[in-house]
Design a protein around this motif. Structure first.
Motif, mmCIF file in Angstrom:
data_model
loop_
_atom_site.group_PDB
_atom_site.id
_atom_site.type_symbol
_atom_site.label_atom_id
_atom_site.label_comp_id
_atom_site.label_asym_id
_atom_site.label_seq_id
_atom_site.Cartn_x
_atom_site.Cartn_y
_atom_site.Cartn_z
ATOM 1 N N ASP A 252 15.347 -26.896 -13.425
ATOM 2 C CA ASP A 252 15.699 -27.648 -14.630
ATOM 3 C C ASP A 252 16.860 -26.984 -15.362
ATOM 4 O OD1 ASP A 252 13.661 -29.386 -14.025
ATOM 5 O OD2 ASP A 252 12.198 -28.435 -15.389
ATOM 6 N N LEU A 253 16.910 -25.659 -15.301
ATOM 7 C CA LEU A 253 17.972 -24.944 -16.001
ATOM 8 C C LEU A 253 19.328 -25.140 -15.333
ATOM 9 C CD1 LEU A 253 18.811 -22.920 -18.204
ATOM 10 C CD2 LEU A 253 18.276 -21.065 -16.610
ATOM 11 N N ILE A 254 19.381 -25.079 -13.996
ATOM 12 C CA ILE A 254 20.672 -25.174 -13.303
ATOM 13 C C ILE A 254 21.102 -26.606 -13.074
ATOM 14 C CG2 ILE A 254 20.306 -22.961 -12.179
ATOM 15 C CD1 ILE A 254 19.527 -24.411 -9.655
ATOM 16 N N GLY A 255 20.194 -27.588 -13.221
ATOM 17 C CA GLY A 255 20.569 -28.987 -13.085
ATOM 18 C C GLY A 255 20.376 -29.501 -11.671
ATOM 19 N N SER A 256 20.509 -30.839 -11.565
ATOM 20 C CA SER A 256 20.289 -31.492 -10.272
ATOM 21 C C SER A 256 21.427 -31.192 -9.308
ATOM 22 C CB SER A 256 20.162 -33.002 -10.474
ATOM 23 O OG SER A 256 21.360 -33.524 -11.014
ATOM 24 N N GLY A 257 21.078 -31.164 -8.021
ATOM 25 C CA GLY A 257 22.075 -30.955 -6.982
ATOM 26 C C GLY A 257 22.416 -29.505 -6.738
ATOM 27 N N ALA A 258 21.971 -28.596 -7.609
ATOM 28 C CA ALA A 258 22.319 -27.183 -7.470
ATOM 29 C C ALA A 258 21.189 -26.432 -6.771
ATOM 30 C CB ALA A 258 22.596 -26.561 -8.838
ATOM 31 N N SER A 259 21.557 -25.347 -6.103
ATOM 32 C CA SER A 259 20.604 -24.494 -5.409
ATOM 33 C C SER A 259 20.632 -23.115 -6.032
ATOM 34 C CB SER A 259 20.934 -24.398 -3.913
ATOM 35 O OG SER A 259 20.913 -25.674 -3.313
ATOM 36 N N PHE A 260 19.432 -22.490 -6.081
ATOM 37 C CA PHE A 260 19.296 -21.165 -6.675
ATOM 38 C C PHE A 260 18.991 -20.158 -5.571
ATOM 39 C CE2 PHE A 260 16.146 -17.988 -7.999
ATOM 40 C CZ PHE A 260 16.909 -17.247 -8.894
ATOM 41 N N PRO A 310 18.798 -4.148 -8.722
ATOM 42 C CA PRO A 310 19.679 -4.232 -7.540
ATOM 43 C C PRO A 310 19.779 -5.658 -7.014
ATOM 44 C CG PRO A 310 17.522 -3.433 -6.876
ATOM 45 C CD PRO A 310 17.440 -3.636 -8.364
ATOM 46 N N TRP A 311 19.649 -6.660 -7.872
ATOM 47 C CA TRP A 311 19.609 -8.049 -7.459
ATOM 48 C C TRP A 311 20.887 -8.768 -7.863
ATOM 49 C CZ3 TRP A 311 14.227 -9.140 -10.105
ATOM 50 C CH2 TRP A 311 13.239 -8.340 -9.496
ATOM 51 N N LEU A 312 21.194 -9.825 -7.103
ATOM 52 C CA LEU A 312 22.259 -10.765 -7.428
ATOM 53 C C LEU A 312 21.662 -12.163 -7.471
ATOM 54 C CD1 LEU A 312 25.176 -9.538 -5.134
ATOM 55 C CD2 LEU A 312 24.843 -9.071 -7.553
ATOM 56 N N VAL A 313 22.163 -12.988 -8.389
ATOM 57 C CA VAL A 313 21.719 -14.376 -8.466
ATOM 58 C C VAL A 313 22.929 -15.266 -8.198
ATOM 59 C CG1 VAL A 313 22.058 -14.423 -10.960
ATOM 60 C CG2 VAL A 313 20.626 -16.140 -9.875
ATOM 61 N N THR A 314 22.763 -16.234 -7.311
ATOM 62 C CA THR A 314 23.841 -17.145 -6.908
ATOM 63 C C THR A 314 23.395 -18.587 -7.136
ATOM 64 O OG1 THR A 314 24.675 -15.616 -5.242
ATOM 65 C CG2 THR A 314 25.296 -17.921 -5.008
ATOM 66 N N ILE A 315 24.286 -19.370 -7.740
ATOM 67 C CA ILE A 315 24.054 -20.798 -7.946
ATOM 68 C C ILE A 315 25.050 -21.551 -7.071
ATOM 69 C CG2 ILE A 315 23.891 -22.675 -9.605
ATOM 70 C CD1 ILE A 315 21.844 -20.488 -10.007
#
Length: 724
Positions: A252-260, A310-315
Motif C-alpha cells: 500500500d505504501l509503494i503503490g500499485s504495480g511496484a515491487s518491493f 547491512p540491508w538494502l531496500v529496492t523498489i
C-alpha cells in the motif's frame, strides 16, 4: 552572364560613378575591350540557347504529373509528416515525463520504506538491549545454576508468546551456547560480531544480514551482555521477516504495480517478503534511480540503504507500466492524424482545382513569350492571389519586352560594376595583355586605366615576375583557378614601404573551347602584416605564460609538502625548543616561495583570484611603511589619497604586488634620486576612452596612479613592457 563573372563568385551591384580623372579618355580607350566582351557574351548566350533546345531535360515521372494531382498529394504528405512528427515528439515527451515521475516515485518509496525499516530496527535493538541488561540474564551468565536458569527462562519467555515473529532466543558466552529457547535449539553458529563502524558501541544491539533458515528468511538481533565493563556474552534473538499484514502495508505504501525487494548489501540474499528472489543485475548502490532488465523485463528502480543495518531496500516498477499513459497518448494521436489526413486530402483537391486552371492560362502565355512572342499576356480576371499573379506576370512580360529592346546596353552595366569594385580587377587576353582594368587596380599600379589597355601585365605589375607569369600560363593551359597568391612589390624610392599584395586568377572561358583570357583580382594586404606581427607577439606571450604556469604548479606542489611537514614538526616541538625559530624560518621561506608561485600563476592566468571588497587607501597605506624601506634615502615617497574614495572589488594580494613592482621599477630608474608619487581618486571615463584603453566601458572608476621623476623608457623598452 559571362563565365568569368561566375568564376569569381562576385555579387554585381550597380552604382553611379562620380566620374574619373579623364572620363573621355577612359571611354575611348575602353571601347575596344568592351566590343570584344560584347561579342563573347552574344556568342556564349547563343550557344547556351542552342544546347537547351537540343538537349531538353526529361523530368521524372512525378514531375511529369500535372499540378492538380501533385498538389493534393503534396499537401496530404505534408499533413502526414507534420502530424507524425508532432505525435512522435509528443509521445517522447510524455514517455520522458512518465519515466521521470516513476523514478521520483520509486526513489521516494525506497526512502520511505528504508526509513520505516530503520525505525522498526531501532525499536528491536532497544528491546534487545533492555533484555540483555536484565539482572537475571547477567546473573545467569555469571553463574549457571538451577535457580538462575529458572529465572532467566522466565525473563526470556515473558513476551515470546505474543510475538510470533520471534523464532528463537539464545544466550552465548565465550563462543558456547549457554541457553536456547526453545530448548535444544543449537542449530545455529555463534552470533555475528558487531559492525566495525563508529555508530555501534559495546552497549548497543545490532542486526545481522538476512539468512535462510529452514526455508524461512530470518535475521538476528544481537545485544551484548555486560557487567560493568566486562563482557559476559551475547543475547541472540532470531526473527523472521514480517509477512501478511506487513507485506500488504508495504505494498500500500509503494503503490500499485511496484515491487518491493529487501536484501543484504553484499548481495548474498534478496527477498520480496514472500520468498527469495534474484538480486538486481546492476549494483543497487546508486545516487539516483536506474533502469535494468530483470527476467527480460526492463525495470525502473531505486535503492536506499536501511540505516544501521547491512540491508538494502529496492523498489521496482516495470517500464511498460510506467509508460502506459504514453502509449494511450499515441493511440489517440493516431486517430486524430487519420482524420486530419482525410480532411487535408479533401481540402487539397478542392484547392488544386481553383489554382491549376488559372495557372494553365499563365503557363500558355509564358510559353508564347519563350517562343519570342513578347505580346502574349495572361487572361485571368479574378481578384485573388492568382489574379495578382497574372497582373504581375503581365507587368513582367511588359518589362521583358522592353528589356529585349535594350539588350545592347547591358554591357555598360558590367563596366560600371567592374569600375566600382573596391579591389583591383583586370581581364587579360591569352598573350597576358590588359583588356580591361578598373580604377582600383589602376590606382594600385599608379597609372591611369586607359594606359593599361594593350600593354603586357609585366610592365605594370613587376612583382609577378617570370615565375608568376608561368602560373598565369598554367591557368590558361589547365583551366584551373589560382587563389590567394602572395606578392611583394618593392618600394619605388629609398625608404619606402614594401607593399604586400594578394592575387587570385581564374580562366575566362566559354563552356566549350579553350579559355579566351584570364580574370584577375588584386588586393593590397600590407596592413595585415602588422596585425600578424601582433598575433605572433600574443602567441609568444601565451607560450611563456603556459611554461610559467606549469613550473609554478609543480613548484607549488613541492612547497605544499615542505609547508605541511614544517607545520607538523612545529606542532611536535615544545615551545622552549631551540629549533623552534629554525623551523619557523623554514615556514616563512616556504610562504615567500608560495607568493612567487602565485605571481607566476597570475601571469599564466591559472591562479584563481580571490577578489574582495576593499579600500585602496587602506591597502596602500598599509604598504607605505614597507615601501619606504625599499627606497634609498635620496628618493622621496609622496602619497595623496582621496578621502571619499569608493570601494573596489579586487584581489588584495595582486594589487599589493603591482604597487610594489611599480615602486621598485621607479626606484631603479632614478639613479640620482627623485620623487615617487602614489595617488588615488574617483574618476568617470567617457565614451572615447574605451577604444584606446583595452575597451574599458564608460562609467565611474577608481584611479590608482604611480608616477616618478625618473628618466623614462625609450620606444624599444616600451615594446617589451608587458613581457616577463
Amino acid at each position: 552572364m559571362p563565365s568569368f563573372f561566375r568564376s569569381a563568385g562576385a555579387r554585381l551591384t550597380v552604382v553611379r560613378r562620380a566620374g574619373s580623372e579623364n572620363p573621355e579618355l577612359t571611354i575611348a580607350a575602353e571601347t575596344r575591350s568592351r566590343l570584344y566582351l560584347a561579342s563573347l557574351l552574344r556568342s556564349h548566350e547563343r550557344s547556351a540557347t542552342n544546347r537547351r533546345l537540343r538537349n531538353p531535360h526529361v523530368p521524372s515521372f512525378l514531375l511529369q504529373q500535372p499540378l492538380r494531382r501533385k498538389l493534393p498529394l503534396l499537401i496530404s504528405s505534408l499533413v502526414f509528416v507534420v502530424v507524425a512528427v508532432l505525435s512522435g515528439f509528443g509521445y517522447k515527451q510524455v514517455e520522458r515525463a512518465m519515466i521521470a515521475a516513476t523514478e521520483q516515485r520509486v526513489a521516494n518509496a525506497a526512502q520511505q520504506v528504508g526509513g520505516m525499516l530503520h525505525e522498526s530496527v531501532l525499536g528491536l535493538r532497544r528491546n534487545a538491549h533492555l533484555l540483555a541488561s536484565d539482572s537475571n540474564v547477567v546473573h545467569f551468565l555469571r553463574r549457571d545454576s538451577p535457580r538462575s536458569r529458572a529465572a532467566v527462562d522466565v525473563t526470556l519467555r515473558g513476551d515470546i508468546g505474543r510475538l510470533p515473529q520471534i523464532v528463537s532466543r539464545a544466550l552465548w558466552s565465550r563462543g558456547q551456547l549457554r541457553y536456547s529457547l526453545p530448548p535444544g535449539d543449537s542449530s545455529r553458529a555463534s552470533p555475528t560480531l558487531a559492525p566495525s563502524d563508529s555508530t555501534q558501541s559495546a552497549m548497543r544491539a545490532w542486526v545481522s544480514p538476512l539468512r535462510l533458515q529452514q526455508k524461512t528468511i530470518v535475521y538476528d538481533v544481537v545485544a551484548p551482555v555486560v557487567a560493568g565493563r566486562d563482557p559476559l556474552g551475547y543475547l541472540v534473538e532470531t526473527r523472521r521477516l514480517g509477512t501478511g499484514q506487513s507485506l500488504q502495508f508495504v505494498r500500500d505504501l509503494i503503490g500499485s504495480g511496484a515491487s518491493f525487494l529487501l536484501g543484504n548489501a553484499d548481495g548474498s540474499l534478496w527477498t520480496d517478503l514472500a520468498g527469495t528472489v534474484t538480486a538486481p543485475s546492476r549494483s543497487p548502490l546508486s545516487d539516483s534511480p536506474i533502469e535494468y532488465p530483470r527476467d527480460h523485463v526492463m525495470q525502473v528502480s531505486a535503492t536506499d540503504a536501511v540505516a544501521t543495518t547491512p540491508w538494502l531496500v529496492t523498489i521496482e516498477i516495470p517500464r511498460r507500466i510506467a509508460i502506459a499513459p504514453a502509449r494511450q497518448f499515441i493511440y489517440g494521436a493516431g486517430i486524430i492524424a487519420l482524420l486530419m489526413i482525410a480532411l487535408g486530402v479533401i481540402a487539397a483537391w478542392g484547392m488544386s482545382r481553383s489554382i491549376t486552371r488559372p495557372m494553365d492560362d499563365i503557363s500558355r502565355a509564358a510559353e508564347g513569350i519563350a517562343d519570342g512572342d513578347y505580346t502574349r499576356r495572361a487572361n485571368v480576371s479574378s481578384e485573388n492571389e492568382l489574379g495578382r499573379l497574372a497582373a504581375s506576370f503581365n507587368a513582367m512580360a511588359a518589362k521583358v519586352e522592353a528589356a529585349a529592346r535594350e539588350r545592347e546596353n547591358t554591357l555598360s552595366l558590367f563596366d560600371v560594376v567592374i569600375a566600382s569594385a573596391p579591389i583591383g580587377f583586370a581581364l587579360l587576353d591569352r598573350e597576358l595583355r590588359y583588356l580591361r582594368v578598373n580604377d582600383a587596380l589602376a590606382q594600385l599600379n599608379g597609372k591611369p586605366a586607359a594606359a593599361h589597355v594593350g600593354q603586357l601585365v609585366s610592365e605594370f605589375q613587376p612583382e609577378l615576375g617570370e615565375e608568376r607569369e608561368a602560373l598565369l600560363r598554367r591557368v590558361l593551359d589547365e583551366r584551373q583557378a589560382i587563389v590567394d597568391v602572395e606578392l611583394l612589390r618593392s618600394p619605388k624610392r629609398k625608404g619606402g614601404i614594401e607593399r604586400q599584395l594578394r592575387a587570385s586568377c581564374f580562366p575566362v572561358a566559354l563552356t566549350e573551347g579553350p579559355p579566351i583570357g584570364i580574370g584577375m583580382f588584386v588586393a593590397e594586404t600590407t596592413e595585415r602584416r602588422g596585425l600578424e606581427a601582433q598575433l605572433q607577439q600574443a602567441q609568444k606571450m601565451e607560450a611563456v605564460g603556459q611554461l610559467a604556469g606549469g613550473i609554478a604548479h609543480d613548484f607549488n606542489n613541492l612547497l605544499t609538502v615542505i609547508t605541511s611537514y614544517g607545520a607538523m614538526v612545529m606542532a611536535d616541538l615544545p615551545r622552549e625548543s631551540p629549533h623552534t625559530n629554525d623551523v619557523q624560518e623554514i615556514l616563512n621561506a616556504a610562504n615567500r616561495a608560495s607568493s612567487l608561485t602565485r605571481q607566476l600563476l597570475a601571469f599564466s592566468r591559472r591562479q584563481v583570484l580571490q577578489p574582495n571588497v576593499l579600500d585602496l587607501n587602506a591597502l596602500t597605506g598599509n604598504l607605505e611603511k614597507m615601501l619606504r624601506r625599499l627606497l634609498r634615502e635620496d628618493i622621496q615617497l609622496v602619497t595623496q589619497f582621496d578621502p571619499q574614495l569608493a570601494l573596489v572589488n579586487a584581489d588584495a594580494g595582486q594589487l599589493e604586488q603591482v604597487i610594489v613592482n611599480l615602486v621598485v621599477n621607479a626606484r631603479d630608474a632614478m639613479s640620482r634620486g627623485g620623487r615617487i608619487s602614489i595617488e588615488t581618486s574617483n574618476v568617470t571615463l567617457g565614451e572615447g576612452y574605451g577604444p584606446m584603453h583595452a575597451n574599458a566601458s564608460p562609467g565611474p572608476y577608481v584611479l590608482l596612479a604611480v608616477s616618478d621623476t625618473g628618466k623614462g623608457m625609450d620606444k624599444a623598452t616600451q615594446a617589451h613592457i608587458f613581457e616577463p
